[in-house]
Write an enzyme that holds these catalytic residues in place. Structure first.
Site, PDB file in Angstrom:
ATOM      1  N   TYR A 156      -6.165  10.991   3.739  1.00 54.99           N
ATOM      2  CA  TYR A 156      -4.780  11.162   3.340  1.00 54.99           C
ATOM      3  C   TYR A 156      -4.734  12.119   2.137  1.00 54.99           C
ATOM      4  O   TYR A 156      -5.770  12.560   1.648  1.00 54.99           O
ATOM      5  CB  TYR A 156      -4.167   9.802   2.998  1.00 54.99           C
ATOM      6  CG  TYR A 156      -3.808   8.969   4.224  1.00 54.99           C
ATOM      7  CD1 TYR A 156      -4.754   8.699   5.214  1.00 54.99           C
ATOM      8  CD2 TYR A 156      -2.538   8.437   4.399  1.00 54.99           C
ATOM      9  CE1 TYR A 156      -4.434   7.951   6.330  1.00 54.99           C
ATOM     10  CE2 TYR A 156      -2.216   7.672   5.510  1.00 54.99           C
ATOM     11  CZ  TYR A 156      -3.177   7.434   6.477  1.00 54.99           C
ATOM     12  OH  TYR A 156      -2.854   6.691   7.577  1.00 54.99           O
ATOM     13  N   GLN A 192       0.861  -1.184   0.000  1.00 58.78           N
ATOM     14  CA  GLN A 192       0.000   0.000   0.000  1.00 58.78           C
ATOM     15  C   GLN A 192       0.899   1.236   0.000  1.00 58.78           C
ATOM     16  O   GLN A 192       1.761   1.379   0.867  1.00 58.78           O
ATOM     17  CB  GLN A 192      -0.897   0.024   1.234  1.00 58.78           C
ATOM     18  CG  GLN A 192      -1.860   1.214   1.251  1.00 58.78           C
ATOM     19  CD  GLN A 192      -2.501   1.420   2.609  1.00 58.78           C
ATOM     20  OE1 GLN A 192      -1.820   1.760   3.578  1.00 58.78           O
ATOM     21  NE2 GLN A 192      -3.803   1.215   2.678  1.00 58.78           N
ATOM     22  N   ARG A 252      -9.100  -6.629  11.351  1.00 63.65           N
ATOM     23  CA  ARG A 252      -9.102  -7.033  12.755  1.00 63.65           C
ATOM     24  C   ARG A 252      -9.377  -8.525  12.949  1.00 63.65           C
ATOM     25  O   ARG A 252      -8.840  -9.147  13.871  1.00 63.65           O
ATOM     26  CB  ARG A 252     -10.138  -6.205  13.528  1.00 63.65           C
ATOM     27  CG  ARG A 252      -9.669  -4.786  13.823  1.00 63.65           C
ATOM     28  CD  ARG A 252     -10.768  -3.963  14.451  1.00 63.65           C
ATOM     29  NE  ARG A 252     -11.827  -3.643  13.496  1.00 63.65           N
ATOM     30  CZ  ARG A 252     -12.954  -2.998  13.822  1.00 63.65           C
ATOM     31  NH1 ARG A 252     -13.162  -2.634  15.069  1.00 63.65           N
ATOM     32  NH2 ARG A 252     -13.843  -2.717  12.898  1.00 63.65           N
TER      33      ARG A 252
END
Length: 405
Positions: free
Chosen positions: A180, A110, A356
């Protein structure tokens, strides 16, 4: 009358375990480990701990794991312990990609620029924004990027893409989400420009389109290029479906992406929107220096809003994109059960991304495949969020390991 023998048909095999293509790649199943900042790269260096983190996911059965977050420049780091995907780190990352490949698993990098989310004090350098504004993560004023600086950003993404290929990555995920830098240009709340990079939906998408085009050009045809893409900022006046759907259509029409991974929320203004669950405020405060912890006590309740966890919480939004687009889509957000995975496959999503759930149990995909469970162990406490500063992990799993030892 003799009793009749009742034969119960076996449940149909899940399509989630059939191989499929992602651009030039063939993935062994439909499960991708989502980008999760590992907290295992002090000063941005590749460590054995980082390699082991991804090896565990690979051994657990996922088709591809994602290394996060690789900054395209020193100023684009989230903080000083963020990796910059430069030529030197590309060489160091070879041992990570080689190790993952040895487990018959693919690996993605990424890449992105943190923009308003960058901690300028930790990085000891300035960051960039669409328009000048105060940023809490940057701890001060961030000035609007000039056109020349945006040209450098596009170049930096291209360089990072070349380095990712050199490092042996099979795929590159361009970060177009969470407030971002590139994501912030989408937002009418953050982008007040009047030049070619601001104004209507098309102009606010210009930077992203240039970045993705450059990444594709530099990556070549042998690497998959995907994007983590915000559907909804979760912020009043921010990027929402009326903007995000047409923006996604533009990205699809450009033809440079092999898939979109659909997400939402803003690390700058509303991070719990893409986590959902309890807010681990006490743990956050305890993990920070005293002065930062004091600030969190004051502003934390306003920044970290509470959103109860729901299984597949982004699915209602993601359906809008599945209806509007023909390109492959990756469903993200609260994927914890095989029922959710099978629903995603039935509704036309090509892949699911899990974060998660795999922190809690890296072997979950293999357990799904063997049929030994149909639901992960994650309880959505989000206490893992506060561990990113010393090694991202599930605190419940940590206790399991302590009991075993």
């Amino acid at each position: 009358m003799a009793p009749q023998l009742v034969v119960h048909a076996a449940p149909p095999a899940s399509t989630a375990f059939t191989p499929t293509t992602l651009g030039p790649l063939t993935l062994k199943n439909r499960f991708i480990k989502a980008a999760t900042f590992e907290g295992r790269m002090p000063r941005g260096e590749v460590t054995d701990d980082l390699v082991d983190f991804h090896l565990e996911v690979a051994r657990g059965g996922a088709a591809m794991t994602t290394v996060a977050y690789c900054a395209v420049s020193p100023g684009g780091r989230v903080h000083r312990d963020t990796m910059v995907l430069d030529r030197r780190r590309a060489g160091d990352l070879r041992r990570l990609t080689d190790a993952v490949h040895a487990e018959n698993t693919l690996v993605c990098a990424q890449i992105g620029h943190a923009g308003l989310v960058a901690n300028t004090r930790s990085n000891r350098m300035a960051t960039l924004a669409p328009s000048t504004r105060i940023s809490a993560p940057a701890m001060g004023l961030v000035r609007a990027a000039t056109v020349a600086q945006l040209g450098e950003v596009v170049d930096d993404f291209g360089t990072a893409a070349r380095n990712a290929v050199e490092a042996g990555f099979d795929a590159i995920e361009v970060h177009l989400g969470h407030g971002y830098l590139v994501s912030s240009f989408f937002s009418p709340n953050l982008n007040k420009r009047t030049d070619q990079f601001g104004g209507d939906t098309v102009r606010r998408a210009e930077l992203a389109r240039r970045v993705v085009e450059r990444v594709r050009r530099e990556a070549g045809d042998g690497v998959a290029v995907t994007a983590k893409f915000n559907m909804d900022d979760g912020v009043r006046g921010g990027f929402w479906l009326t903007d995000s759907l047409p923006t996604a259509r533009l990205l699809e029409s450009d033809g440079h992406l092999d898939a979109l991974e659909l997400t939402g929320g803003s690390s700058l203004l509303n991070p719990m929107y893409y986590f959902r669950g309890d807010v681990p405020m006490a743990e956050f405060i305890a993990s920070q220096p005293a002065i930062v912890g004091l600030g969190l006590r004051i502003v934390g309740p306003r920044m970290f809003r509470t959103y109860p966890f729901e299984e597949a919480f982004f699915l209602p939004l993601a359906r809008q994109f599945r209806d509007a687009l023909t390109m492959p889509l990756i469903l993200l957000g609260g994927v914890n059960t095989m029922e959710t995975v099978d629903t995603a496959m039935a509704e036309g999503f090509e892949f699911v991304a899990m974060g998660r759930a795999l922190l809690r149990d890296p072997m979950l995909v293999d357990k799904f495949r063997r049929g030994s469970t149909r639901e992960g162990l994650c309880v959505h406490c989000t206490k893992c969020m506060a561990t990113i500063y010393d090694g991202t992990r599930c605190v419940l799993r940590e206790r399991d390991v302590e009991k075993e030892s």
